[in-house]
Design a protein around this motif. Structure first.
Motif, PDB file in Angstrom:
ATOM      1  N   LEU A  70       8.767   0.930   7.537  1.00  0.00           N
ATOM      2  CA  LEU A  70       8.951   2.539   7.752  1.00  0.00           C
ATOM      3  C   LEU A  70       8.356   3.675   9.035  1.00  0.00           C
ATOM      4  O   LEU A  70       8.685   4.419   9.219  1.00  0.00           O
ATOM      5  CB  LEU A  70       8.433   2.945   5.965  1.00  0.00           C
ATOM      6  CG  LEU A  70       9.358   3.375   5.116  1.00  0.00           C
ATOM      7  CD1 LEU A  70       8.657   4.013   3.744  1.00  0.00           C
ATOM      8  CD2 LEU A  70      10.289   3.324   5.771  1.00  0.00           C
ATOM      9  N   CYS A  71       7.488   1.832   9.499  1.00  0.00           N
ATOM     10  CA  CYS A  71       6.532   2.930  10.785  1.00  0.00           C
ATOM     11  C   CYS A  71       7.345   2.775  11.846  1.00  0.00           C
ATOM     12  O   CYS A  71       7.158   3.966  12.595  1.00  0.00           O
ATOM     13  CB  CYS A  71       5.718   1.547  11.187  1.00  0.00           C
ATOM     14  SG  CYS A  71       5.670   0.617  11.730  1.00  0.00           S
ATOM     15  N   ARG A 104       7.748   0.630  -3.565  1.00  0.00           N
ATOM     16  CA  ARG A 104       8.029   1.850  -2.254  1.00  0.00           C
ATOM     17  C   ARG A 104       7.816   0.817  -1.424  1.00  0.00           C
ATOM     18  O   ARG A 104       7.564  -0.621  -1.547  1.00  0.00           O
ATOM     19  CB  ARG A 104       7.063   2.684  -2.487  1.00  0.00           C
ATOM     20  CG  ARG A 104       6.578   3.658  -2.905  1.00  0.00           C
ATOM     21  CD  ARG A 104       5.991   5.374  -2.605  1.00  0.00           C
ATOM     22  NE  ARG A 104       6.584   5.767  -1.644  1.00  0.00           N
ATOM     23  CZ  ARG A 104       7.401   6.651  -1.114  1.00  0.00           C
ATOM     24  NH1 ARG A 104       8.677   6.191  -1.800  1.00  0.00           N
ATOM     25  NH2 ARG A 104       8.172   7.071  -0.347  1.00  0.00           N
ATOM     26  N   SER A 107       8.169  -1.257   2.729  1.00  0.00           N
ATOM     27  CA  SER A 107       7.467  -1.970   2.985  1.00  0.00           C
ATOM     28  C   SER A 107       6.923  -0.707   4.298  1.00  0.00           C
ATOM     29  O   SER A 107       7.945  -0.496   5.203  1.00  0.00           O
ATOM     30  CB  SER A 107       7.913  -2.586   3.587  1.00  0.00           C
ATOM     31  OG  SER A 107       6.529  -3.535   4.724  1.00  0.00           O
ATOM     32  N   LYS A 108       5.333  -0.810   4.061  1.00  0.00           N
ATOM     33  CA  LYS A 108       5.422   0.201   5.666  1.00  0.00           C
ATOM     34  C   LYS A 108       5.146  -0.140   7.028  1.00  0.00           C
ATOM     35  O   LYS A 108       5.501   0.428   8.025  1.00  0.00           O
ATOM     36  CB  LYS A 108       3.448   0.277   5.445  1.00  0.00           C
ATOM     37  CG  LYS A 108       2.760  -0.513   5.272  1.00  0.00           C
ATOM     38  CD  LYS A 108       1.378   0.199   5.793  1.00  0.00           C
ATOM     39  CE  LYS A 108       0.464  -1.666   5.422  1.00  0.00           C
ATOM     40  NZ  LYS A 108      -1.483  -1.111   5.174  1.00  0.00           N
ATOM     41  N   TRP A 109       5.591  -1.812   6.862  1.00  0.00           N
ATOM     42  CA  TRP A 109       6.282  -2.753   8.149  1.00  0.00           C
ATOM     43  C   TRP A 109       7.633  -1.589   8.808  1.00  0.00           C
ATOM     44  O   TRP A 109       7.517  -1.966   9.539  1.00  0.00           O
ATOM     45  CB  TRP A 109       4.975  -4.112   7.537  1.00  0.00           C
ATOM     46  CG  TRP A 109       3.924  -3.821   7.469  1.00  0.00           C
ATOM     47  CD1 TRP A 109       3.774  -4.838   6.318  1.00  0.00           C
ATOM     48  CD2 TRP A 109       2.719  -3.825   8.398  1.00  0.00           C
ATOM     49  NE1 TRP A 109       1.869  -4.961   5.966  1.00  0.00           N
ATOM     50  CE2 TRP A 109       1.610  -4.129   7.748  1.00  0.00           C
ATOM     51  CE3 TRP A 109       2.913  -3.230   9.376  1.00  0.00           C
ATOM     52  CZ2 TRP A 109       0.417  -3.824   7.641  1.00  0.00           C
ATOM     53  CZ3 TRP A 109       1.562  -3.096   9.778  1.00  0.00           C
ATOM     54  CH2 TRP A 109       0.519  -3.058   8.910  1.00  0.00           C
ATOM     55  N   GLN A 115      12.438   6.541   3.464  1.00  0.00           N
ATOM     56  CA  GLN A 115      10.498   7.081   3.079  1.00  0.00           C
ATOM     57  C   GLN A 115      10.910   7.620   1.720  1.00  0.00           C
ATOM     58  O   GLN A 115       9.880   7.915   1.441  1.00  0.00           O
ATOM     59  CB  GLN A 115      10.605   8.193   4.560  1.00  0.00           C
ATOM     60  CG  GLN A 115      10.419   8.009   5.979  1.00  0.00           C
ATOM     61  CD  GLN A 115      10.379   8.336   6.860  1.00  0.00           C
ATOM     62  OE1 GLN A 115      10.554   9.250   6.917  1.00  0.00           O
ATOM     63  NE2 GLN A 115       9.153   8.218   7.627  1.00  0.00           N
TER      64      GLN A 115
END
Length: 183
Positions: free
Chosen positions: A164-165, A158, A160-162, A85
């Motif tokens: 880090l979620c 950064r 991937s938010k997929w 993160q």
């Protein structure tokens, strides 16, 4: 819907890790360690594939030694995502995960801080403990390298938010280290 279990418990004879009830499964790696080598899909591929669906389960029926190894890997992937993160790019993420893999602060089965000691048999001797530490360190290094490839589709951007979620999720409402502990 039941959780996804390791196919290695049924497909191949799993070697025990010392005198513990964890599986010593072959992995595809370039890192030095006691794990047997393979060129096929391994437990790390399986843990990364099944991480997202399995993270939602509060219960996980252990069907064999490979499942115990996969549970450890799911806990470790969560710690990796927490670490990623703060990473601005892939190179920094690789450095962070390499340092995390080598950390002596991560508990192993049998130590006081390990979340599922009741389901794992602790190493009975110093050589067994050393073998377990070396094996777990080797798979942590390999999973960190592979997770960076998945979490950073663009090496300069950064993560991937997929991925880090899932950093805040806790598998079986537990974590490899306690909440609030920074590694």
């Amino acid at each position: 819907m039941p959780a996804y279990h390791s196919k290695f418990d049924t497909e191949l004879k799993v070697l025990p890790l010392g005198n513990t009830n964890m599986g010593k499964l072959p992995i595809r790696t370039n890192f030095k360690g006691p794990a047997p080598q393979t060129n096929q899909d391994d437990i790390i591929d399986e843990a990364l594939t099944y991480f997202k669906p399995n993270i939602f389960f509060r219960e996980f029926e252990i069907k064999g030694p490979a499942d115990r190894t996969m549970i450890y890997l799911i806990f470790y992937i969560t710690e990796c995502l927490r670490k990623l993160q703060k990473s601005p790019n892939k190179i920094a993420g690789q450095k962070d995960l390499h340092a995390l893999a080598l950390s002596h602060l991560l508990p192993i089965p049998g130590e006081n801080g390990f979340p599922l000691n009741s389901m794992y048999k602790a190493p009975q001797s110093k050589p067994d403990e050393d073998e377990m530490r070396a094996y777990l360190q080797q798979i942590r290094q390999e999973i960190g390298a592979r997770l960076c490839d998945l979490a950073f589709p663009d090496p300069q951007d950064r993560p991937s938010k997929w991925w880090l979620c899932f950093a805040r999720r806790r598998f079986m409402d537990k974590g490899l280290v306690g909440q609030g502990v920074n590694l």
